[in-house]
Scaffold this motif. Structure first.
Motif, PDB file in Angstrom:
ATOM      1  N   LYS A  24     -11.573   3.195 -10.113  1.00  0.00           N
ATOM      2  CA  LYS A  24     -10.489   3.773  -9.316  1.00  0.00           C
ATOM      3  C   LYS A  24     -10.983   4.950  -8.485  1.00  0.00           C
ATOM      4  O   LYS A  24     -11.890   5.674  -8.898  1.00  0.00           O
ATOM      5  CB  LYS A  24      -9.354   4.247 -10.231  1.00  0.00           C
ATOM      6  CG  LYS A  24      -8.731   3.140 -11.065  1.00  0.00           C
ATOM      7  CD  LYS A  24      -7.788   3.675 -12.110  1.00  0.00           C
ATOM      8  CE  LYS A  24      -7.176   2.542 -12.940  1.00  0.00           C
ATOM      9  NZ  LYS A  24      -8.187   1.881 -13.796  1.00  0.00           N
ATOM     10  N   LYS A  25     -10.363   5.139  -7.321  1.00  0.00           N
ATOM     11  CA  LYS A  25     -10.546   6.325  -6.489  1.00  0.00           C
ATOM     12  C   LYS A  25      -9.160   6.832  -6.119  1.00  0.00           C
ATOM     13  O   LYS A  25      -8.265   6.034  -5.849  1.00  0.00           O
ATOM     14  CB  LYS A  25     -11.302   6.006  -5.199  1.00  0.00           C
ATOM     15  CG  LYS A  25     -12.733   5.571  -5.361  1.00  0.00           C
ATOM     16  CD  LYS A  25     -13.344   5.317  -3.982  1.00  0.00           C
ATOM     17  CE  LYS A  25     -14.776   4.812  -4.094  1.00  0.00           C
ATOM     18  NZ  LYS A  25     -15.370   4.541  -2.747  1.00  0.00           N
ATOM     19  N   THR A  76      -3.001   8.786  -2.458  1.00  0.00           N
ATOM     20  CA  THR A  76      -3.350   7.363  -2.458  1.00  0.00           C
ATOM     21  C   THR A  76      -4.339   7.067  -3.573  1.00  0.00           C
ATOM     22  O   THR A  76      -5.191   7.898  -3.889  1.00  0.00           O
ATOM     23  CB  THR A  76      -3.993   6.963  -1.109  1.00  0.00           C
ATOM     24  OG1 THR A  76      -3.086   7.275  -0.051  1.00  0.00           O
ATOM     25  CG2 THR A  76      -4.308   5.476  -1.065  1.00  0.00           C
ATOM     26  N   GLN A 130       0.809  -1.223   0.000  1.00  0.00           N
ATOM     27  CA  GLN A 130       0.000   0.000   0.000  1.00  0.00           C
ATOM     28  C   GLN A 130       0.842   1.272   0.000  1.00  0.00           C
ATOM     29  O   GLN A 130       0.325   2.358  -0.272  1.00  0.00           O
ATOM     30  CB  GLN A 130      -0.967   0.021   1.190  1.00  0.00           C
ATOM     31  CG  GLN A 130      -0.306   0.084   2.561  1.00  0.00           C
ATOM     32  CD  GLN A 130      -0.075  -1.289   3.147  1.00  0.00           C
ATOM     33  OE1 GLN A 130       0.119  -2.256   2.399  1.00  0.00           O
ATOM     34  NE2 GLN A 130      -0.123  -1.395   4.473  1.00  0.00           N
ATOM     35  N   LYS A 159      -4.367  -0.999  -3.180  1.00  0.00           N
ATOM     36  CA  LYS A 159      -4.063   0.320  -2.640  1.00  0.00           C
ATOM     37  C   LYS A 159      -2.609   0.658  -2.928  1.00  0.00           C
ATOM     38  O   LYS A 159      -1.710  -0.124  -2.634  1.00  0.00           O
ATOM     39  CB  LYS A 159      -4.320   0.357  -1.131  1.00  0.00           C
ATOM     40  CG  LYS A 159      -4.112   1.726  -0.490  1.00  0.00           C
ATOM     41  CD  LYS A 159      -4.443   1.676   0.999  1.00  0.00           C
ATOM     42  CE  LYS A 159      -4.264   3.037   1.649  1.00  0.00           C
ATOM     43  NZ  LYS A 159      -4.566   2.998   3.107  1.00  0.00           N
ATOM     44  N   ILE A 166      -9.347  -5.062  -3.819  1.00  0.00           N
ATOM     45  CA  ILE A 166      -8.936  -3.669  -3.737  1.00  0.00           C
ATOM     46  C   ILE A 166      -7.413  -3.579  -3.673  1.00  0.00           C
ATOM     47  O   ILE A 166      -6.774  -4.148  -2.790  1.00  0.00           O
ATOM     48  CB  ILE A 166      -9.558  -2.968  -2.512  1.00  0.00           C
ATOM     49  CG1 ILE A 166     -11.081  -3.057  -2.561  1.00  0.00           C
ATOM     50  CG2 ILE A 166      -9.099  -1.516  -2.454  1.00  0.00           C
ATOM     51  CD1 ILE A 166     -11.710  -2.414  -3.783  1.00  0.00           C
ATOM     52  N   LEU A 183      -6.999   3.838  -4.900  1.00  0.00           N
ATOM     53  CA  LEU A 183      -7.619   2.533  -4.665  1.00  0.00           C
ATOM     54  C   LEU A 183      -8.153   2.024  -5.991  1.00  0.00           C
ATOM     55  O   LEU A 183      -8.881   2.737  -6.688  1.00  0.00           O
ATOM     56  CB  LEU A 183      -8.757   2.649  -3.652  1.00  0.00           C
ATOM     57  CG  LEU A 183      -8.392   3.211  -2.271  1.00  0.00           C
ATOM     58  CD1 LEU A 183      -9.654   3.369  -1.422  1.00  0.00           C
ATOM     59  CD2 LEU A 183      -7.401   2.306  -1.564  1.00  0.00           C
ATOM     60  N   ASN A 226     -10.145  -1.155  -7.948  1.00  0.00           N
ATOM     61  CA  ASN A 226     -10.987  -2.342  -7.765  1.00  0.00           C
ATOM     62  C   ASN A 226     -10.724  -3.307  -8.919  1.00  0.00           C
ATOM     63  O   ASN A 226     -11.174  -3.101 -10.039  1.00  0.00           O
ATOM     64  CB  ASN A 226     -12.462  -1.935  -7.728  1.00  0.00           C
ATOM     65  CG  ASN A 226     -13.369  -3.090  -7.345  1.00  0.00           C
ATOM     66  OD1 ASN A 226     -13.036  -4.254  -7.548  1.00  0.00           O
ATOM     67  ND2 ASN A 226     -14.529  -2.783  -6.812  1.00  0.00           N
TER      68      ASN A 226
END
Length: 288
Positions: free
Chosen positions: A95-96, A118, A19, A129, A127, A120, A122
């Motif tokens: 995506k976020k 960051t 992450q 990260k 997920i 995230l 999918n």
């Protein structure tokens, strides 16, 4: 950053938990990700034009379009930017991303800094990260946040009048193009057009910031692949086939030159809008 610093940072990153590692390029190279980040860059340009530089109150915007949603919040000490890609009617991974930018007045430097970045992703329910603070895919977004930070204070980013450093790999490609154009078959109008393209690359490479992600990709692809491949392919032909393809090559070079001129016009428009914005800030502050 020197060579050993770069090698050390790469070595340290391998030891980080997943992450905290910089997002892998393969996760952001699809067309949907490019459109998503380009959309975020375009909205930041709009937000910069709309912000209220004379206000200390928190400001915020939200915009949604074609499944993309971008949030921007401006606080006294932070700029918060986040984006969500719902991927409606698209096949790639949703995506976020979240960015916390510590503002210049807090960082006590001539520029703010990314405090947190960051993303995230999918991947079919799993997920992923990753860190985006050092991702080149977010360079355009960070450059715009920095401009936004300065615009809120009514200042101009230091160093904008001098040319930023060009990626050494791109400089090598420019040198390679110069060597290619020195071959004897590259002559007459083909040589003059190729030389003009090299000159345009030299102008545009230090100032890629105002271009969106797709446009920057076009410039780099043209420099590293398309133009050298065209010229070396032409050189490899027999004299008879060179004559047959001469006009087609000339037209291809003209189209490339036109594209680069369009990008340079966009860069000039961006310079003009920055000056207009600073003039507007000055007028708000000193016209009484």
């Amino acid at each position: 950053m020197g060579l050993f610093d770069s090698l050390e940072s790469q070595w340290l990153e391998k030891l980080l938990p997943p992450q905290y590692k910089t997002v892998e390029p393969a996760l952001l190279q699809d067309a949907s990700s490019t459109s998503f980040l380009t959309y975020a860059e375009r909205l930041l340009d709009e937000f910069i034009d709309k912000l209220d530089p004379g206000s200390d109150k928190p400001q915020k915007w939200k915009r949604s379009e074609q499944g993309y949603t971008i949030y921007l919040k401006i606080r006294r000490n932070l700029i918060l930017l986040s984006g969500y890609d719902s991927q409606k009617n698209r096949s790639s991974m949703p995506k976020k991303f979240f960015i916390q930018w510590e503002r210049q007045m807090v960082a006590k430097k001539d520029r703010g800094r990314c405090k947190q970045g960051t993303i995230l992703i999918n991947d079919r329910g799993r997920i992923i990260k990753r860190n985006i603070k050092r991702s080149p895919f977010f360079t355009g977004i960070y450059q715009r946040i920095r401009l936004l930070d300065h615009s809120l204070l009514g200042t101009s980013p230091t160093g904008t009048s001098s040319s930023p450093a060009i990626d050494p790999l791109l400089l090598n490609q420019l040198d390679n193009l110069k060597r290619i154009t020195s071959h004897s078959p590259i002559k007459g109008v083909i040589h003059s057009r190729s030389t003009r393209l090299i000159n345009l690359f030299q102008k545009i490479l230090p100032e890629l910031e105002p271009l969106d992600l797709e446009e920057r990709h076009v410039v780099k692809r043209m420099l590293t692949t398309e133009l050298p491949d065209l010229l070396t392919g032409y050189i490899s032909l027999s004299p008879e086939n060179q004559e047959l393809r001469h006009q087609d090559l000339f037209q291809a070079l003209c189209k490339m030159e036109l594209t680069l001129h369009e990008f340079l016009d966009k860069i000039e428009d961006n310079r003009l809008s920055r000056v207009d914005h600073l003039l507007k800030v000055s007028k708000l502050r000193y016209d009484k």
